[in-house]
Write a protein that holds these residues in place. Structure first.
Motif, PDB file in Angstrom:
ATOM      1  N   GLU A  93      41.941 -35.464 -34.525  1.00 25.12           N
ATOM      2  CA  GLU A  93      42.145 -36.723 -35.221  1.00 25.12           C
ATOM      3  C   GLU A  93      41.487 -36.633 -36.607  1.00 25.12           C
ATOM      4  OE1 GLU A  93      41.961 -40.188 -32.418  1.00 25.12           O
ATOM      5  OE2 GLU A  93      40.638 -38.856 -31.330  1.00 25.12           O
ATOM      6  N   ALA A  94      41.856 -37.554 -37.483  1.00 16.72           N
ATOM      7  CA  ALA A  94      41.304 -37.530 -38.846  1.00 16.72           C
ATOM      8  C   ALA A  94      39.775 -37.570 -38.805  1.00 16.72           C
ATOM      9  CB  ALA A  94      41.856 -38.691 -39.664  1.00 16.72           C
ATOM     10  N   LYS A  95      39.217 -38.326 -37.894  1.00 15.27           N
ATOM     11  CA  LYS A  95      37.762 -38.471 -37.878  1.00 15.27           C
ATOM     12  C   LYS A  95      37.021 -37.201 -37.461  1.00 15.27           C
ATOM     13  CE  LYS A  95      37.840 -40.759 -33.312  1.00 15.27           C
ATOM     14  NZ  LYS A  95      37.522 -39.631 -32.443  1.00 15.27           N
ATOM     15  N   ASP A  96      37.735 -36.224 -36.940  1.00 18.36           N
ATOM     16  CA  ASP A  96      37.112 -34.951 -36.571  1.00 18.36           C
ATOM     17  C   ASP A  96      37.021 -33.987 -37.746  1.00 18.36           C
ATOM     18  OD1 ASP A  96      37.156 -35.784 -33.841  1.00 18.36           O
ATOM     19  OD2 ASP A  96      39.273 -35.193 -33.728  1.00 18.36           O
ATOM     20  N   VAL A  97      37.663 -34.342 -38.864  1.00 17.34           N
ATOM     21  CA  VAL A  97      37.862 -33.389 -39.953  1.00 17.34           C
ATOM     22  C   VAL A  97      37.151 -33.878 -41.211  1.00 17.34           C
ATOM     23  CG1 VAL A  97      39.624 -32.312 -41.419  1.00 17.34           C
ATOM     24  CG2 VAL A  97      40.071 -32.672 -38.976  1.00 17.34           C
ATOM     25  N   ILE A  98      36.236 -33.050 -41.769  1.00 15.95           N
ATOM     26  CA  ILE A  98      35.404 -33.551 -42.871  1.00 15.95           C
ATOM     27  C   ILE A  98      36.178 -33.722 -44.171  1.00 15.95           C
ATOM     28  CG2 ILE A  98      33.246 -32.678 -41.879  1.00 15.95           C
ATOM     29  CD1 ILE A  98      33.379 -30.472 -44.110  1.00 15.95           C
ATOM     30  N   ASN A  99      37.224 -32.939 -44.385  1.00 12.49           N
ATOM     31  CA  ASN A  99      37.949 -33.134 -45.651  1.00 12.49           C
ATOM     32  C   ASN A  99      38.994 -34.254 -45.583  1.00 12.49           C
ATOM     33  OD1 ASN A  99      38.977 -30.903 -44.053  1.00 12.49           O
ATOM     34  ND2 ASN A  99      40.482 -30.515 -45.652  1.00 12.49           N
ATOM     35  N   THR A 100      38.783 -35.180 -44.654  1.00  7.16           N
ATOM     36  CA  THR A 100      39.483 -36.464 -44.726  1.00  7.16           C
ATOM     37  C   THR A 100      38.535 -37.530 -45.285  1.00  7.16           C
ATOM     38  OG1 THR A 100      38.785 -37.160 -42.516  1.00  7.16           O
ATOM     39  CG2 THR A 100      40.846 -35.918 -42.669  1.00  7.16           C
ATOM     40  N   LEU A 101      37.262 -37.156 -45.455  1.00  7.68           N
ATOM     41  CA  LEU A 101      36.272 -38.127 -45.924  1.00  7.68           C
ATOM     42  C   LEU A 101      36.434 -38.397 -47.421  1.00  7.68           C
ATOM     43  CD1 LEU A 101      33.063 -36.644 -44.217  1.00  7.68           C
ATOM     44  CD2 LEU A 101      34.279 -38.720 -43.533  1.00  7.68           C
ATOM     45  N   PRO A 102      36.112 -39.617 -47.873  1.00  7.98           N
ATOM     46  CA  PRO A 102      36.025 -39.856 -49.316  1.00  7.98           C
ATOM     47  C   PRO A 102      34.894 -39.001 -49.893  1.00  7.98           C
ATOM     48  CG  PRO A 102      35.953 -41.925 -48.078  1.00  7.98           C
ATOM     49  CD  PRO A 102      35.833 -40.817 -47.081  1.00  7.98           C
ATOM     50  N   LEU A 103      34.969 -38.725 -51.183  1.00  9.66           N
ATOM     51  CA  LEU A 103      34.029 -37.812 -51.828  1.00  9.66           C
ATOM     52  C   LEU A 103      32.558 -38.126 -51.528  1.00  9.66           C
ATOM     53  CD1 LEU A 103      33.600 -35.480 -53.813  1.00  9.66           C
ATOM     54  CD2 LEU A 103      33.577 -37.164 -55.652  1.00  9.66           C
ATOM     55  N   GLU A 104      32.186 -39.383 -51.670  1.00 11.94           N
ATOM     56  CA  GLU A 104      30.773 -39.734 -51.486  1.00 11.94           C
ATOM     57  C   GLU A 104      30.301 -39.417 -50.071  1.00 11.94           C
ATOM     58  OE1 GLU A 104      28.671 -40.339 -53.807  1.00 11.94           O
ATOM     59  OE2 GLU A 104      30.408 -40.105 -55.135  1.00 11.94           O
ATOM     60  N   GLU A 105      31.144 -39.746 -49.115  1.00 10.31           N
ATOM     61  CA  GLU A 105      30.763 -39.479 -47.717  1.00 10.31           C
ATOM     62  C   GLU A 105      30.728 -37.991 -47.429  1.00 10.31           C
ATOM     63  OE1 GLU A 105      32.653 -41.828 -44.617  1.00 10.31           O
ATOM     64  OE2 GLU A 105      33.048 -43.381 -46.124  1.00 10.31           O
ATOM     65  N   LEU A 106      31.642 -37.262 -48.051  1.00 12.66           N
ATOM     66  CA  LEU A 106      31.638 -35.805 -47.869  1.00 12.66           C
ATOM     67  C   LEU A 106      30.321 -35.232 -48.391  1.00 12.66           C
ATOM     68  CD1 LEU A 106      33.268 -33.164 -47.136  1.00 12.66           C
ATOM     69  CD2 LEU A 106      33.714 -33.015 -49.593  1.00 12.66           C
ATOM     70  N   PHE A 107      29.899 -35.697 -49.568  1.00 19.13           N
ATOM     71  CA  PHE A 107      28.632 -35.231 -50.143  1.00 19.13           C
ATOM     72  C   PHE A 107      27.467 -35.528 -49.205  1.00 19.13           C
ATOM     73  CE2 PHE A 107      30.061 -34.441 -54.586  1.00 19.13           C
ATOM     74  CZ  PHE A 107      29.397 -33.234 -54.726  1.00 19.13           C
ATOM     75  N   LYS A 108      27.471 -36.738 -48.700  1.00 20.21           N
ATOM     76  CA  LYS A 108      26.405 -37.132 -47.782  1.00 20.21           C
ATOM     77  C   LYS A 108      26.376 -36.190 -46.575  1.00 20.21           C
ATOM     78  CE  LYS A 108      26.419 -41.721 -47.713  1.00 20.21           C
ATOM     79  NZ  LYS A 108      26.867 -42.991 -47.083  1.00 20.21           N
ATOM     80  N   PHE A 109      27.584 -35.900 -46.100  1.00 23.90           N
ATOM     81  CA  PHE A 109      27.683 -35.041 -44.929  1.00 23.90           C
ATOM     82  C   PHE A 109      27.175 -33.638 -45.246  1.00 23.90           C
ATOM     83  CE2 PHE A 109      29.744 -31.991 -42.197  1.00 23.90           C
ATOM     84  CZ  PHE A 109      29.592 -32.555 -40.943  1.00 23.90           C
ATOM     85  N   LEU A 110      27.575 -33.096 -46.376  1.00 23.01           N
ATOM     86  CA  LEU A 110      27.200 -31.715 -46.698  1.00 23.01           C
ATOM     87  C   LEU A 110      25.690 -31.590 -46.907  1.00 23.01           C
ATOM     88  CD1 LEU A 110      30.114 -30.731 -49.111  1.00 23.01           C
ATOM     89  CD2 LEU A 110      29.747 -29.935 -46.774  1.00 23.01           C
TER      90      LEU A 110
END
Length: 571
Positions: A553-570
């Motif tokens: 699902e989309a929520k399992d995949v990090i490159n579905t995140l908006p940029l800010e959330e992706l940064f937070k995740f990384l």
DNA sequence: GCCGTTTTCGGCCCGACTGTTTTCAGTCG
């Protein structure tokens, strides 16, 4: 022994029993078991070691479990050896020839002593096949053709190759007057990583000459069959294409039926039977009075057996029917969920285009971000970067990023995992990166334990964000290296490392079933193209298809995140 | 050989096309 080897043993057993005229359902059991085993994410050997009861795997009962245990502990299967003692070694090979099944193979052996492809060829050339019941001179011609094709090694095709031919053929058939609707079905529609043939369904007006036109398609090498409702040709590339013409009222039933998989269809029909229904490619019928109930739409089939629509990618009889029944089907990821691409290469190493050119391309595609991830120095053939080179390259990325609007460029690298599990670049330069991918590009032939330890050691490095193409396989070309994925996924989860589904059509790595296990173990995924040119950025869809086949699902995949959330995740 | 909330025995999907046949078996998907 690896799962593939064990699956091959059961296929060999099935082939011999088939020729010997065994109960076809017993034969099918062995074939089913082989298929199930090939789909497993974990080696049977490690499953046994961890004390799992193999009979919990659907399609594996007492007899096959015992054989698996025997194979793993002794390296051999006594039953197969017994069978092989009764049957000449080359005989099962004959089953691979198109048009030859178990009955004919048996007759050839019994009556002509044919037990190999070479001998069959001689017998056919000498005109000896026509003496057998049910065979004639046409049979001899067909057999010789089949042998030629077999020797040419025509097998399965990558999904991406199927796309090229499907698009061209659909364009061609669309132009035929009277063609109202066309849909590709089969493993192509299920987006399987390889396809054996291409199935195209059609609705046509009365008197439409679609079959005449189809067999005249420019790339046709051979017409295999031509009828009113079904025709088959082989294209020059070796791909077989089937076209089926259907009535509107049964189109949905046909679409479902020809989409498969076979195992899924069997399960659906079995379920229909319990409900007093009969499902065929012509519709849903009442078992008693044969009265037609529905079938114009594909949804009708699922409705008839009390289920919601199941997306084609899930139709593999891997639990989708049970999930549908319980309302637990996943909301599968879509291409439009993808907001960026986290692996690509540029002219700094082995890519064809510059950082700016890659950025221009993804702006067209509407992405919010990309990561530039060139190789590290261990990959000599790709001109991999050393610490100094990467430092310069990261500056260059920043420079281009300052000039590009609308898409954010992340600084990244695909750093090599060396043989001992250490990384090819020093930590201080890795810390400069927004995204660090780690990957194996050498020493593929390690033992499973050693390879597993190697990869897990790399995952422990806190700079590593993503494990790229985790198994190293190349579809139809190179097997995955031996690695215990379950342990790797656990480590990825523990250390917060993301697992890649590499979308490059030759890789699709993780595989569908592996991605599903990773998700079930709580790990996160990234779908990345590994593009080596701007055009290859469009290959993302193949990664999404694989993910969908893996219930992602989309929520399992990090490159579905908006940029800010992706940064937070990384971070 | 596998499987089971109708069953531990008796089922196991269903139809088109081909080639060799005078009504069908074999193969395929």
């Amino acid at each position: 022994m690896e799962n593939k080897g064990i699956a091959d043993i059961f296929t060999a057993i099935a082939d011999i029993l088939d020729i010997e005229g065994e109960n076809p359902f017993r034969v099918r059991s062995y074939r089913n078991a082989a298929r199930t085993i090939e789909d497993l994410s974990q080696s049977l050997e490690s499953m046994i070691k961890t004390g799992m009861n193999l009979e919990e795997i659907p399609g594996i009962g007492k007899s096959i479990r015992e054989k698996i245990e025997e194979i793993i502990s002794t390296g051999k299967c006594h039953f197969l050896e017994e069978l092989r003692a009764q049957v000449p070694a080359g005989l099962t090979e004959l089953l691979k020839l198109e048009g030859l099944g178990p009955k004919k193979v048996k007759a050839l052996q019994d009556q002509l002593g044919v037990d190999s492809v070479d001998r069959l060829e001689k017998a056919a050339q000498a005109g000896r096949l026509r003496n057998l019941a049910g065979m004639g001179s046409r049979t001899e011609e067909k057999v010789l053709k089949s042998i030629e094709k077999y020797r040419a090694g025509m097998g399965r095709f990558k999904l991406s190759v199927g796309f090229i031919y499907a698009q061209a053929l659909l364009e061609y058939l669309k132009e035929v007057p009277g063609v109202r609707r066309l849909d590709p079905a089969g493993s192509f529609r299920r987006r399987k990583e390889t396809i054996g043939d291409l199935d195209i369904l059609a609705i046509c007006a009365k008197g439409c000459r679609v079959m005449d036109r189809f067999v005249k398609y420019g790339e046709t090498a051979e017409i295999i069959a031509k009828g009113e409702t079904k025709s088959s040709v082989r294209l020059q590339c070796g791909l077989q294409v089937d076209v089926r013409v259907l009535e509107e009222e049964s189109y949905g039933a046909a679409l479902h039926y020809f989409t498969g998989s076979k195992a899924h269809n069997v399960a659906i029909r079995d379920r229909a039977k319990e409900l007093g229904l009969k499902i065929s490619e012509y519709g849903v019928f009442d078992s008693k009075d044969e009265k037609r109930i529905s079938g114009a739409k594909e949804e009708d089939i699922f409705k008839a057996v009390g289920l919601p629509f199941i997306p084609p990618e899930l139709r593999e009889d891997r639990g989708e029917i049970q999930a549908a029944e319980q309302g637990k089907l996943p909301r599968l990821i879509e291409l439009s969920d993808i907001r960026g691409d986290l692996q690509m290469h540029t002219t700094a190493t082995d890519g064809k285009h510059s950082i700016a050119e890659m950025a221009e391309k993804v702006k067209e595609m509407g992405y919010a971000y990309i990561a530039i991830t060139d190789h590290s120095k261990a990959v000599r053939v790709a001109g991999g970067l050393d610490e100094k080179g990467l430092a310069r390259h990261l500056k260059e990325i920043d420079k281009v990023a300052a000039q590009v609007t609308g898409v954010r460029l992340l600084k990244g690298v695909e750093v090599d995992i060396l043989a001992d599990g250490s990384l090819d670049l020093k930590d201080d330069i890795l810390q400069e990166c927004d995204v660090v991918l780690a990957a194996v590009h050498s020493r593929f032939n390690m033992e499973e334990k050693e390879m597993t330890r190697r990869i897990i050691k790399a995952l422990k490095n806190p700079n590593v964000n993503i494990l790229a193409h985790p198994t190293g396989r190349l579809i139809l070309e190179r097997e995955a290296y031996k690695v215990n994925l379950k342990e790797v996924f656990q480590a990825a989860f523990d250390y917060g490392v993301v697992l890649e589904i590499n979308a490059y059509p030759d890789r699709l790595d993780l595989r569908d079933v592996d991605a599903r296990m990773a998700k079930e173990m709580g790990a996160k995924l990234a779908i990345s193209t590994d593009a080596h040119s701007a055009a290859q950025l469009e290959l993302m869809r193949f990664g999404v298809y694989t993910a969908r086949r893996g219930w992602i699902e989309a929520k399992d995949v990090i490159n579905t995140l908006p940029l800010e959330e992706l940064f937070k995740f990384l971070r």
